[in-house]
Design a protein around this motif. Sequence first.
Motif, PDB file in Angstrom:
ATOM      1  N   GLU A 227      15.108  69.329  67.159  1.00  0.00           N
ATOM      2  CA  GLU A 227      14.699  68.349  68.159  1.00  0.00           C
ATOM      3  C   GLU A 227      15.912  67.645  68.777  1.00  0.00           C
ATOM      4  O   GLU A 227      15.897  67.284  69.963  1.00  0.00           O
ATOM      5  N   LEU A 228      16.953  67.452  67.985  1.00  0.00           N
ATOM      6  CA  LEU A 228      18.141  66.758  68.492  1.00  0.00           C
ATOM      7  C   LEU A 228      19.072  67.682  69.274  1.00  0.00           C
ATOM      8  O   LEU A 228      19.948  67.202  70.009  1.00  0.00           O
ATOM      9  N   ARG A 229      18.881  68.965  69.144  1.00  0.00           N
ATOM     10  CA  ARG A 229      19.810  69.907  69.767  1.00  0.00           C
ATOM     11  C   ARG A 229      19.776  69.797  71.285  1.00  0.00           C
ATOM     12  O   ARG A 229      20.826  69.779  71.941  1.00  0.00           O
ATOM     13  N   THR A 230      18.585  69.725  71.866  1.00  0.00           N
ATOM     14  CA  THR A 230      18.471  69.683  73.333  1.00  0.00           C
ATOM     15  C   THR A 230      19.088  68.427  73.940  1.00  0.00           C
ATOM     16  O   THR A 230      19.913  68.529  74.870  1.00  0.00           O
ATOM     17  N   ALA A 234      22.430  68.299  76.385  1.00  0.00           N
ATOM     18  CA  ALA A 234      22.411  67.678  77.709  1.00  0.00           C
ATOM     19  C   ALA A 234      23.468  66.580  77.824  1.00  0.00           C
ATOM     20  O   ALA A 234      24.152  66.455  78.855  1.00  0.00           O
ATOM     21  N   LEU A 235      23.635  65.796  76.766  1.00  0.00           N
ATOM     22  CA  LEU A 235      24.643  64.739  76.779  1.00  0.00           C
ATOM     23  C   LEU A 235      26.045  65.328  76.899  1.00  0.00           C
ATOM     24  O   LEU A 235      26.900  64.808  77.634  1.00  0.00           O
ATOM     25  N   THR A 236      26.287  66.438  76.212  1.00  0.00           N
ATOM     26  CA  THR A 236      27.604  67.085  76.285  1.00  0.00           C
ATOM     27  C   THR A 236      27.877  67.592  77.699  1.00  0.00           C
ATOM     28  O   THR A 236      28.996  67.442  78.230  1.00  0.00           O
ATOM     29  N   LEU A 237      26.868  68.207  78.315  1.00  0.00           N
ATOM     30  CA  LEU A 237      27.051  68.713  79.686  1.00  0.00           C
ATOM     31  C   LEU A 237      27.318  67.573  80.663  1.00  0.00           C
ATOM     32  O   LEU A 237      28.180  67.692  81.553  1.00  0.00           O
ATOM     33  N   ARG A 263      30.717  66.712  70.626  1.00  0.00           N
ATOM     34  CA  ARG A 263      31.063  68.014  70.041  1.00  0.00           C
ATOM     35  C   ARG A 263      30.834  68.007  68.533  1.00  0.00           C
ATOM     36  O   ARG A 263      30.336  68.990  67.961  1.00  0.00           O
ATOM     37  N   ARG A 264      31.232  66.925  67.912  1.00  0.00           N
ATOM     38  CA  ARG A 264      31.039  66.835  66.462  1.00  0.00           C
ATOM     39  C   ARG A 264      29.562  66.853  66.112  1.00  0.00           C
ATOM     40  O   ARG A 264      29.132  67.541  65.163  1.00  0.00           O
ATOM     41  N   THR A 265      28.743  66.108  66.870  1.00  0.00           N
ATOM     42  CA  THR A 265      27.305  66.092  66.608  1.00  0.00           C
ATOM     43  C   THR A 265      26.688  67.458  66.866  1.00  0.00           C
ATOM     44  O   THR A 265      25.826  67.924  66.091  1.00  0.00           O
ATOM     45  N   SER A 266      27.137  68.114  67.926  1.00  0.00           N
ATOM     46  CA  SER A 266      26.623  69.454  68.230  1.00  0.00           C
ATOM     47  C   SER A 266      26.990  70.431  67.120  1.00  0.00           C
ATOM     48  O   SER A 266      26.170  71.268  66.713  1.00  0.00           O
TER      49      SER A 266
END
Length: 438
Positions: A227-230, A234-237, A263-266
């Motif tokens: 659920e957190l991946r999307t 989007a935040l990274t982009l 990046r770390r969270t991703s």
Amino acid sequence: MTPSLRGRLFVGLTAMVAVTCAAAGFFAFRYAFDEAIEMQDATLTQIAALAIDGRFETKMTPAAPGNGVDAENRLVIEELGRRSDNAAAGGLLLTLDDGLRDVARGRERWRVLIRTRADGSRVMVGQPTSVREEIATASAFHTVVPLLLLVPLMLLVTAILVRQSLRPMTSIAETLDTRRADDLEELALDGVPQELRPFIASINRLLRRIQVMVERQRRFMADAAHELRTPITALTLQAENLDQVVLSQESAERLDALKQGARRTSRLLEQLLTLARHDFDPAVPAAVVELDRCARNVVADLLPESAEKGIDLGFDEIQPCRIDAEPLMIEILIRNILDNALRHTPRGGKIDISVQCGRDGATLTVEDTGPGIPPEDLDRIFEPFFRGTRHQGEGSGLGLSIVKRIVDNLGGVVTVQNVASAGATGLRATVRMPAVIS
């Protein structure tokens, strides 16, 4: 320190055997002693019966050895005369009635038997009580010796019985110790003694509860990561799109911190998803993977990052090697080990990779020139989310934990150790897995 059940049983049974044998030995000794005394009284009676038919000198005469009496027993025969004679001839003995009795003669105690012949003459057969007691003691001791020799044998048999009786518990403990941490299969009840069945049933119920709890935790972790991946993507982009905008120095620094955190969270979410996928479906499809090719692909992907950090990343030795595994899992395994090495190797350092194949299996070795791992952290390095006491960088503490799970599922072994040579330090990670021998 609480004593073990085996120790308690052995001590208790040993005490019981010792007390029982001591009591039995005491009564056996007393019985044999009394029997020996009675036998010596019977001997005096028999010798007196023979002495009535003969005449002896009035002084104390040892019984003739030819009559079957041992001279060391100090058996004596003495003519006492008649009661009507002068008492001085027989002394006190002449005044005594016929029969067995203990008397004092000089400094010794004697056991004597007095008999009167038909003509009124009297004869005495006697023996010092000290000699009698010595003979009786020796006879009783010989009776007790076999019992004393039996005690060590009984203790040995007791120890063997205690060990054999507790062997099922030891076997169960060994089975649990050799299991993987994620192996929650119930214990079998076949061949388990009736007394241990309630205990094993309780363990199985506990394992079922733990399995339910672990499954819930895994599902929650997988769902949360998915659920957190999307939104994180989007935040990274969006953060990367801000690179096109002219920003002040302070805003640029904040943007860099935002992108670094994203990046770390991703990366953490990717690791969580990988861990969840492996936990929910750990079975490895029957596919032959070229370990050397997987290693080349991962190294090729990481060369730009190593060049940016000024780290020499390359192969020390690479041999063709095939293993039975899932290709994606093998690449994740290699990437996680190399990510860990790149994160801790300083600029100007070196990372050597080696892939070897032999009859004993495939071996993947990654050795870096970083600071190594504190000795107190080596035992915990494969725990999930453990980043060490002196962690640095963007690591989540899941990389080596995933490596350990993948290797365990493949039936292999992974080890991590500090190395030091020529004044340099480093860390060596070694993975050994079964190989497909063609």
